[in-house]
Design a protein around this motif. Structure first.
Motif, PDB file in Angstrom:
ATOM      1  N   THR A  31      -6.827   9.914  -2.047  1.00 40.50           N
ATOM      2  CA  THR A  31      -6.434   9.061  -0.934  1.00 40.50           C
ATOM      3  C   THR A  31      -7.042   7.673  -1.065  1.00 40.50           C
ATOM      4  N   LYS A  32      -8.149   7.534  -1.805  1.00 46.97           N
ATOM      5  CA  LYS A  32      -8.750   6.220  -2.010  1.00 46.97           C
ATOM      6  C   LYS A  32      -7.875   5.364  -2.926  1.00 46.97           C
ATOM      7  N   LEU A  33      -7.101   5.948  -3.816  1.00 44.66           N
ATOM      8  CA  LEU A  33      -6.239   5.207  -4.732  1.00 44.66           C
ATOM      9  C   LEU A  33      -4.865   4.907  -4.133  1.00 44.66           C
ATOM     10  N   THR A  34      -4.465   5.605  -3.118  1.00 44.36           N
ATOM     11  CA  THR A  34      -3.114   5.443  -2.565  1.00 44.36           C
ATOM     12  C   THR A  34      -2.908   4.052  -1.967  1.00 44.36           C
ATOM     13  N   ALA A  35      -3.829   3.593  -1.142  1.00 44.52           N
ATOM     14  CA  ALA A  35      -3.687   2.284  -0.492  1.00 44.52           C
ATOM     15  C   ALA A  35      -3.680   1.148  -1.513  1.00 44.52           C
ATOM     16  N   PRO A  36      -4.622   1.066  -2.488  1.00 48.70           N
ATOM     17  CA  PRO A  36      -4.556  -0.028  -3.460  1.00 48.70           C
ATOM     18  C   PRO A  36      -3.309   0.023  -4.346  1.00 48.70           C
TER      19      PRO A  36
END
Length: 162
Positions: A2-7
């Motif tokens: 989920t930390k990679l989804t936004a960027p």
């Protein structure tokens, strides 16, 4: 994950805005005021008006059928022989060879020609023999927008309905 989804989502949106959809609001380069695109040439279309004088009188006008449209044939008469460069021209200047009617659907034309040179021995014209003839072909596409044709001379106006 989920930390990679936004960027990744932000990076994808930036790439889409700068890519093929360069005219979209997502493109930062289009955020300024861009000039409107036009196919009109720089300086506009050349509108040259015809300065030949009108033929003195129109005697008749008629339609002749063509394979793809009609031929407008106009006969005129002048008191003397020797008129040259006779033509049907539009009453208002139009770009190039484009022919289009006015807003009311009437195509307004002028019968023009160059009179004989001043000082030459101008012979008087004989009615019925020394007619001046000009013609203009109109395609079916051009005729579809025309309701009537109005031809003007120096002394009279003739109107033909389509």
């Amino acid at each position: 994950m989920t930390k990679l989804t936004a960027p990744l989502l932000i990076a994808t949106m930036v790439l889409v805005g700068c890519g093929r959809l360069g005219d979209s609001n997502w493109n930062p380069l289009s955020w300024g005021s861009a000039p409107a695109r036009s196919l009109e040439p720089e300086g506009g279309y050349a509108q040259v008006s015809d300065d030949r004088p009108d033929i003195p009188q129109i005697t008749s006008a008629r339609w002749e059928p063509l394979n793809e449209g009609r031929l407008l044939v106009v006969n005129g008469f002048a008191p003397v022989r020797g008129y040259s460069s006779v033509a049907l021209v539009t009453a208002r200047p139009m770009p190039g060879d484009r022919i289009s009617p006015d807003a009311d659907g009437v195509l307004r034309l002028r019968l023009v020609g160059l009179p004989p040179v001043q000082g030459s021995a101008a012979l008087p014209a004989r009615p019925g023999v020394d007619e001046i003839t000009a013609a203009m072909s109109l395609s079916s596409v051009q005729l579809s927008r025309i309701v009537a044709v109005e031809i003007t001379s120096a002394s009279n106006v003739v109107t033909l309905r389509r």
